[in-house]
Motif scaffolding. Structure first.
Motif, mmCIF file in Angstrom:
data_model
loop_
_atom_site.group_PDB
_atom_site.id
_atom_site.type_symbol
_atom_site.label_atom_id
_atom_site.label_comp_id
_atom_site.label_asym_id
_atom_site.label_seq_id
_atom_site.Cartn_x
_atom_site.Cartn_y
_atom_site.Cartn_z
ATOM 1 N N GLY A 186 5.074 31.848 13.767
ATOM 2 C CA GLY A 186 4.571 30.111 13.884
ATOM 3 C C GLY A 186 2.779 30.147 13.981
ATOM 4 N N LEU A 187 2.060 31.533 14.921
ATOM 5 C CA LEU A 187 1.070 31.342 14.889
ATOM 6 C C LEU A 187 0.325 31.001 13.478
ATOM 7 C CD1 LEU A 187 -1.698 31.044 17.209
ATOM 8 C CD2 LEU A 187 -1.154 33.475 16.770
ATOM 9 N N LEU A 188 0.665 31.551 12.790
ATOM 10 C CA LEU A 188 0.201 32.018 11.134
ATOM 11 C C LEU A 188 0.084 30.042 10.916
ATOM 12 C CD1 LEU A 188 -0.884 33.433 8.719
ATOM 13 C CD2 LEU A 188 1.793 33.519 8.216
ATOM 14 N N GLY A 189 2.061 30.030 10.605
ATOM 15 C CA GLY A 189 1.525 28.753 9.844
ATOM 16 C C GLY A 189 1.454 27.413 10.663
ATOM 17 N N ALA A 190 1.081 27.092 11.776
ATOM 18 C CA ALA A 190 -0.393 26.545 12.936
ATOM 19 C C ALA A 190 -1.615 26.629 12.593
ATOM 20 C CB ALA A 190 -0.111 26.510 14.410
ATOM 21 N N VAL A 191 -2.099 27.565 12.686
ATOM 22 C CA VAL A 191 -3.251 28.042 11.188
ATOM 23 C C VAL A 191 -3.658 27.576 10.669
ATOM 24 C CG1 VAL A 191 -5.263 29.840 10.698
ATOM 25 C CG2 VAL A 191 -3.842 29.916 13.694
ATOM 26 N N GLY A 192 -2.472 28.245 10.166
ATOM 27 C CA GLY A 192 -2.514 27.255 7.973
ATOM 28 C C GLY A 192 -2.508 25.256 8.085
ATOM 29 N N GLY A 193 -1.418 25.196 8.750
ATOM 30 C CA GLY A 193 -1.294 23.605 8.569
ATOM 31 C C GLY A 193 -2.590 23.116 10.107
ATOM 32 N N GLY A 194 -3.251 23.653 10.623
ATOM 33 C CA GLY A 194 -4.492 22.884 10.875
ATOM 34 C C GLY A 194 -5.852 23.130 9.999
ATOM 35 N N LEU A 195 -5.722 24.316 9.416
ATOM 36 C CA LEU A 195 -7.296 24.655 8.047
ATOM 37 C C LEU A 195 -6.255 23.367 7.006
ATOM 38 C CD1 LEU A 195 -7.894 27.966 7.580
ATOM 39 C CD2 LEU A 195 -9.040 26.202 8.795
ATOM 40 N N ALA A 196 -5.004 23.235 6.853
ATOM 41 C CA ALA A 196 -5.336 22.009 5.398
ATOM 42 C C ALA A 196 -5.234 20.559 6.017
ATOM 43 C CB ALA A 196 -3.539 22.527 5.320
ATOM 44 N N THR A 236 6.657 26.604 6.085
ATOM 45 C CA THR A 236 7.582 27.555 5.569
ATOM 46 C C THR A 236 7.768 28.689 7.425
ATOM 47 O OG1 THR A 236 7.108 27.611 3.434
ATOM 48 C CG2 THR A 236 7.989 29.671 4.157
ATOM 49 N N ALA A 237 6.401 28.825 7.503
ATOM 50 C CA ALA A 237 6.240 30.174 8.468
ATOM 51 C C ALA A 237 7.259 29.051 10.006
ATOM 52 C CB ALA A 237 4.719 30.529 9.003
ATOM 53 N N GLY A 238 6.975 28.092 9.941
ATOM 54 C CA GLY A 238 7.300 27.075 11.393
ATOM 55 C C GLY A 238 8.663 27.068 10.720
ATOM 56 N N LEU A 239 9.422 27.152 9.589
ATOM 57 C CA LEU A 239 10.636 26.960 10.201
ATOM 58 C C LEU A 239 11.403 28.129 9.977
ATOM 59 C CD1 LEU A 239 11.443 24.937 6.972
ATOM 60 C CD2 LEU A 239 11.835 24.357 9.815
ATOM 61 N N VAL A 240 10.918 28.963 9.694
ATOM 62 C CA VAL A 240 10.805 30.447 9.580
ATOM 63 C C VAL A 240 10.710 31.559 11.618
ATOM 64 C CG1 VAL A 240 9.852 33.239 9.823
ATOM 65 C CG2 VAL A 240 10.344 31.298 8.044
ATOM 66 N N ALA A 241 10.145 29.971 11.947
ATOM 67 C CA ALA A 241 9.493 30.688 13.944
ATOM 68 C C ALA A 241 10.551 29.772 14.593
ATOM 69 C CB ALA A 241 8.046 30.377 13.827
ATOM 70 N N LEU A 242 11.402 28.794 14.086
ATOM 71 C CA LEU A 242 11.912 27.780 14.484
ATOM 72 C C LEU A 242 13.353 28.950 14.224
ATOM 73 C CD1 LEU A 242 10.943 24.779 13.521
ATOM 74 C CD2 LEU A 242 11.351 25.672 16.199
ATOM 75 N N ALA A 243 13.873 29.065 13.360
ATOM 76 C CA ALA A 243 14.866 29.960 12.636
ATOM 77 C C ALA A 243 15.128 31.664 14.154
ATOM 78 C CB ALA A 243 15.435 30.218 11.259
ATOM 79 N N VAL A 244 14.476 32.402 13.415
ATOM 80 C CA VAL A 244 14.626 33.399 14.188
ATOM 81 C C VAL A 244 14.447 33.505 15.488
ATOM 82 C CG1 VAL A 244 13.236 35.654 14.276
ATOM 83 C CG2 VAL A 244 13.338 34.341 12.337
ATOM 84 N N GLY A 252 9.714 34.987 25.007
ATOM 85 C CA GLY A 252 8.869 35.065 23.617
ATOM 86 C C GLY A 252 9.633 34.162 22.399
ATOM 87 N N ALA A 253 10.926 34.463 22.189
ATOM 88 C CA ALA A 253 11.660 33.434 21.859
ATOM 89 C C ALA A 253 11.246 31.725 21.972
ATOM 90 C CB ALA A 253 13.296 33.607 21.190
ATOM 91 N N TYR A 254 11.541 31.705 23.265
ATOM 92 C CA TYR A 254 10.821 29.951 23.489
ATOM 93 C C TYR A 254 9.743 29.839 23.207
ATOM 94 C CZ TYR A 254 15.250 28.788 26.179
ATOM 95 O OH TYR A 254 16.678 29.439 26.957
ATOM 96 N N PHE A 255 8.295 30.733 23.154
ATOM 97 C CA PHE A 255 7.144 30.467 22.698
ATOM 98 C C PHE A 255 7.309 30.171 21.019
ATOM 99 C CE2 PHE A 255 3.014 32.738 21.549
ATOM 100 C CZ PHE A 255 1.949 30.631 22.824
ATOM 101 N N ALA A 256 8.191 31.039 20.492
ATOM 102 C CA ALA A 256 7.968 30.976 19.116
ATOM 103 C C ALA A 256 8.876 29.642 18.573
ATOM 104 C CB ALA A 256 8.422 32.665 18.238
ATOM 105 N N MET A 257 9.486 28.727 19.001
ATOM 106 C CA MET A 257 10.040 28.448 19.105
ATOM 107 C C MET A 257 8.552 26.858 19.295
ATOM 108 S SD MET A 257 14.296 28.169 19.633
ATOM 109 C CE MET A 257 13.883 28.063 21.699
ATOM 110 N N LEU A 258 8.432 26.963 19.836
ATOM 111 C CA LEU A 258 7.088 25.998 19.849
ATOM 112 C C LEU A 258 5.884 25.945 19.081
ATOM 113 C CD1 LEU A 258 5.802 23.854 22.150
ATOM 114 C CD2 LEU A 258 5.153 25.466 23.189
ATOM 115 N N LEU A 259 5.287 27.462 18.929
ATOM 116 C CA LEU A 259 4.928 27.325 17.993
ATOM 117 C C LEU A 259 5.104 27.159 16.573
ATOM 118 C CD1 LEU A 259 3.033 31.058 18.896
ATOM 119 C CD2 LEU A 259 1.616 28.513 18.745
ATOM 120 N N GLY A 260 6.897 27.328 16.005
ATOM 121 C CA GLY A 260 7.604 26.764 14.689
ATOM 122 C C GLY A 260 6.895 25.495 15.030
ATOM 123 N N LEU A 261 7.599 24.636 15.681
ATOM 124 C CA LEU A 261 7.682 22.626 15.950
ATOM 125 C C LEU A 261 6.614 22.663 15.688
ATOM 126 C CD1 LEU A 261 9.846 21.255 16.587
ATOM 127 C CD2 LEU A 261 8.813 20.859 18.825
#
Length: 134
Positions: free
Chosen positions: A46-56, A80-88, A108-117
């Motif tokens: 989720g963090l990777l996805g948030a950084v990638g989305g922020g840079l984009a 992609t990374a956000g959907l993976v973080a939400l699912a896992v 950690g799961a709640y935090f991961a879902m927040l980062l995925g969102l």
């Protein structure tokens, strides 16, 4: 009829559930469980996805490798990374035994879902902005 069902339900309730020795014990801080590992990995995704989305979304003007990568792949990576973080994260939250602080990775799961969102939202915004400018 309803009162009979309610009284019968309370009479048949399992008294072992009220016994403190049956309740799950909180894990140590240093205990590594499958839930904690899954939650941590999904939070990193989720963090990777948030950084990638922020840079984009920021569209860096410099011509370095990171700027080129963010323009080409940032939105798709965020989605992609956000959907993976939400699912896992959702899977870990749904299968965790006990509540917060029991060592099953629920926090950690709640935090991961927040980062995925956040990652999915940033990726969607970057993707829709790139389609408007084409």
């Amino acid at each position: 009829m309803t009162a009979t069902v309610l009284i019968g339900g309370f009479a048949c309730a399992d008294p072992a559930a009220a016994d403190p020795s049956v309740q799950p014990v909180a894990a140590s801080v240093y205990t590594v469980s499958v839930g904690r590992v899954g939650a941590a990995l999904s939070a990193l995704a989720g963090l990777l996805g948030a950084v990638g989305g922020g840079l984009a979304l920021a569209r860096p003007d410099r011509q370095g490798h990171l700027g080129t990568w963010a323009r080409r792949n940032g939105a798709v990576t965020a989605l992609t990374a956000g959907l993976v973080a939400l699912a896992v994260g959702g899977t870990v939250a749904a299968t965790a035994d006990g509540g917060l602080g029991t060592g099953n990775g629920l926090g950690g799961a709640y935090f991961a879902m927040l980062l995925g969102l956040i990652a999915v939202t940033l990726g969607w915004l970057a993707r829709s902005r790139s389609r408007q400018t084409l």
